[in-house]
Design a protein around this motif. Sequence first.
Motif, PDB file in Angstrom:
ATOM      1  N   LYS A 134      49.034  36.438  27.997  1.00 56.76           N
ATOM      2  CA  LYS A 134      49.408  35.338  28.889  1.00 56.76           C
ATOM      3  C   LYS A 134      48.856  35.563  30.290  1.00 56.76           C
ATOM      4  N   ALA A 135      48.944  36.822  30.757  1.00 57.14           N
ATOM      5  CA  ALA A 135      48.413  37.142  32.089  1.00 57.14           C
ATOM      6  C   ALA A 135      46.916  36.882  32.149  1.00 57.14           C
ATOM      7  N   ALA A 136      46.198  37.268  31.081  1.00 59.11           N
ATOM      8  CA  ALA A 136      44.751  37.045  31.030  1.00 59.11           C
ATOM      9  C   ALA A 136      44.439  35.547  31.023  1.00 59.11           C
ATOM     10  N   MET A 137      45.187  34.800  30.241  1.00 63.65           N
ATOM     11  CA  MET A 137      44.975  33.356  30.167  1.00 63.65           C
ATOM     12  C   MET A 137      45.297  32.682  31.497  1.00 63.65           C
ATOM     13  N   LEU A 138      46.327  33.188  32.167  1.00 68.99           N
ATOM     14  CA  LEU A 138      46.683  32.641  33.473  1.00 68.99           C
ATOM     15  C   LEU A 138      45.538  32.838  34.458  1.00 68.99           C
ATOM     16  N   LEU A 139      44.941  34.029  34.456  1.00 68.40           N
ATOM     17  CA  LEU A 139      43.824  34.311  35.350  1.00 68.40           C
ATOM     18  C   LEU A 139      42.631  33.414  35.041  1.00 68.40           C
ATOM     19  N   ILE A 140      42.396  33.174  33.754  1.00 65.87           N
ATOM     20  CA  ILE A 140      41.308  32.268  33.368  1.00 65.87           C
ATOM     21  C   ILE A 140      41.591  30.867  33.897  1.00 65.87           C
ATOM     22  N   ALA A 141      42.843  30.442  33.747  1.00 70.52           N
ATOM     23  CA  ALA A 141      43.225  29.094  34.183  1.00 70.52           C
ATOM     24  C   ALA A 141      43.142  28.948  35.703  1.00 70.52           C
ATOM     25  N   LEU A 142      43.441  30.021  36.425  1.00 69.92           N
ATOM     26  CA  LEU A 142      43.420  29.962  37.887  1.00 69.92           C
ATOM     27  C   LEU A 142      42.007  29.947  38.451  1.00 69.92           C
ATOM     28  N   GLY A 143      41.049  30.433  37.666  1.00 75.36           N
ATOM     29  CA  GLY A 143      39.666  30.440  38.131  1.00 75.36           C
ATOM     30  C   GLY A 143      39.285  31.751  38.793  1.00 75.36           C
ATOM     31  N   PRO A 144      37.983  32.023  38.914  1.00 75.87           N
ATOM     32  CA  PRO A 144      37.508  33.319  39.401  1.00 75.87           C
ATOM     33  C   PRO A 144      37.916  33.667  40.825  1.00 75.87           C
ATOM     34  N   GLU A 145      37.935  32.697  41.732  1.00 83.52           N
ATOM     35  CA  GLU A 145      38.240  33.000  43.135  1.00 83.52           C
ATOM     36  C   GLU A 145      39.682  33.445  43.310  1.00 83.52           C
ATOM     37  N   ARG A 146      40.609  32.699  42.734  1.00 83.15           N
ATOM     38  CA  ARG A 146      42.028  33.071  42.848  1.00 83.15           C
ATOM     39  C   ARG A 146      42.309  34.362  42.084  1.00 83.15           C
ATOM     40  N   SER A 147      41.671  34.506  40.910  1.00 85.77           N
ATOM     41  CA  SER A 147      41.886  35.716  40.108  1.00 85.77           C
ATOM     42  C   SER A 147      41.410  36.952  40.854  1.00 85.77           C
ATOM     43  N   ALA A 148      40.291  36.833  41.551  1.00 86.64           N
ATOM     44  CA  ALA A 148      39.759  37.962  42.315  1.00 86.64           C
ATOM     45  C   ALA A 148      40.745  38.381  43.401  1.00 86.64           C
ATOM     46  N   ARG A 149      41.396  37.411  44.033  1.00 89.11           N
ATOM     47  CA  ARG A 149      42.384  37.728  45.071  1.00 89.11           C
ATOM     48  C   ARG A 149      43.602  38.428  44.464  1.00 89.11           C
ATOM     49  N   ILE A 150      43.971  38.044  43.253  1.00 88.86           N
ATOM     50  CA  ILE A 150      45.100  38.685  42.569  1.00 88.86           C
ATOM     51  C   ILE A 150      44.739  40.125  42.204  1.00 88.86           C
ATOM     52  N   PHE A 151      43.495  40.339  41.755  1.00 83.75           N
ATOM     53  CA  PHE A 151      43.038  41.667  41.366  1.00 83.75           C
ATOM     54  C   PHE A 151      43.184  42.676  42.507  1.00 83.75           C
ATOM     55  N   LYS A 152      43.055  42.207  43.741  1.00 82.83           N
ATOM     56  CA  LYS A 152      43.145  43.100  44.881  1.00 82.83           C
ATOM     57  C   LYS A 152      44.511  43.770  44.980  1.00 82.83           C
ATOM     58  N   HIS A 153      45.517  43.172  44.352  1.00 85.09           N
ATOM     59  CA  HIS A 153      46.883  43.692  44.440  1.00 85.09           C
ATOM     60  C   HIS A 153      47.282  44.477  43.186  1.00 85.09           C
ATOM     61  N   LEU A 154      46.346  44.660  42.250  1.00 78.79           N
ATOM     62  CA  LEU A 154      46.656  45.353  41.000  1.00 78.79           C
ATOM     63  C   LEU A 154      46.109  46.773  41.009  1.00 78.79           C
ATOM     64  N   LYS A 155      46.683  47.620  40.177  1.00 80.96           N
ATOM     65  CA  LYS A 155      46.178  48.974  40.015  1.00 80.96           C
ATOM     66  C   LYS A 155      44.899  48.938  39.175  1.00 80.96           C
ATOM     67  N   GLU A 156      44.120  50.002  39.300  1.00 83.74           N
ATOM     68  CA  GLU A 156      42.831  50.054  38.610  1.00 83.74           C
ATOM     69  C   GLU A 156      42.988  49.913  37.100  1.00 83.74           C
ATOM     70  N   GLU A 157      43.999  50.604  36.537  1.00 81.67           N
ATOM     71  CA  GLU A 157      44.184  50.529  35.083  1.00 81.67           C
ATOM     72  C   GLU A 157      44.621  49.132  34.636  1.00 81.67           C
TER      73      GLU A 157
END
Length: 336
Positions: free
Chosen positions: A12-35
């Motif tokens: 679901k998290a992966a699908m949400l990121l796809i739905a949000l698009g690359p720009e928003r997903s990239a901003r979310i990635f900044k707050h996640l751990k590497e793993e």
Amino acid sequence: MPRAGEISGKQKAAMLLIALGPERSARIFKHLKEEEIEELTLEIANIRTVSPEQKQAILEEFYNLCLAQEYIAEGGIDYAKEVLEKALGPEKAREVIEKLTVSLQVRPFDFIRKADASQILNFIQNEHPQTIALVISYLKPQQAAQVLASLPQEKQAEVARRIALMDRTSPDVIREVEKVLEKKLSSVVMQDYTVVGGIQAIVDILNAVDRGTEKRILEALELEDVELVEEIRKRMFVFEDIVKLDNRSIQRVLREVENNTLAIALKGTTEEVRRVIFSNMSKRMAEMIQEDMEYMGPVRIRDVEEAQQKIVNIIRKLEDAGEIVISRGGGDEIIV
């Protein structure tokens, strides 16, 4: 194609990121751990298609969970249930609450999070520094900053050190502290070790206190743990925070920065930061920097981070010298 109930949380998290698009997903990635980034990237790569129905269902679920979390922050679980029931109906509201059973439980010491800082201070100031550190770690940064700044000076650094070094606290310890301080439990504590405190917690707090309190605490901490203070200083003002400086301060900083360093630093930042930087230099200089950025091509993230840290160090140095002012929550940014 799997039905909604058959989709895992990670999918679901992966699908949400796809739905949000690359720009928003990239901003979310900044707050996640590497793993976490690696796991989600792999999950995204394995997803071939997301049907319109799945996309709509996942976005709706995400939206409802965000609403529930917001309502919890505003007025607690009962308030969230009441509002969600009116908006979604009893069944849907119950479903949303159940999905967030753990994360939506009332945080320990929740009742003091809504209290005045002076009341909290009276409540905990005579406790052991470790107890004070535990309680402060659960407060909002602004609230925690006011309490920390109001503690006796000899206690401030000790409490700050304990917050920074705090990692996981046993639910039994939290329960015991709550019993002593509250005479009642404000919530059912999660049956798991609760992550609280840590370096980022003390950074958030110190960013909100006045400059004098911050300096006293860091100077006292430095006598005991130089490496800890260095790590705290690195996180206290990030490069993107340059947009919070006034124009005069930005222009003063830019006079100390080499063009090449600035060009590399701007390669990995937001459009807002670039706009603010370029608006505080001559048109000719801005064009030169932009040309340098274009001609240098791809730059390693490590090089970008090093360049940005150089500029942050300059900002901190100028602030220490009293040449610029970084706006804080403690009120000492007022100039007369």
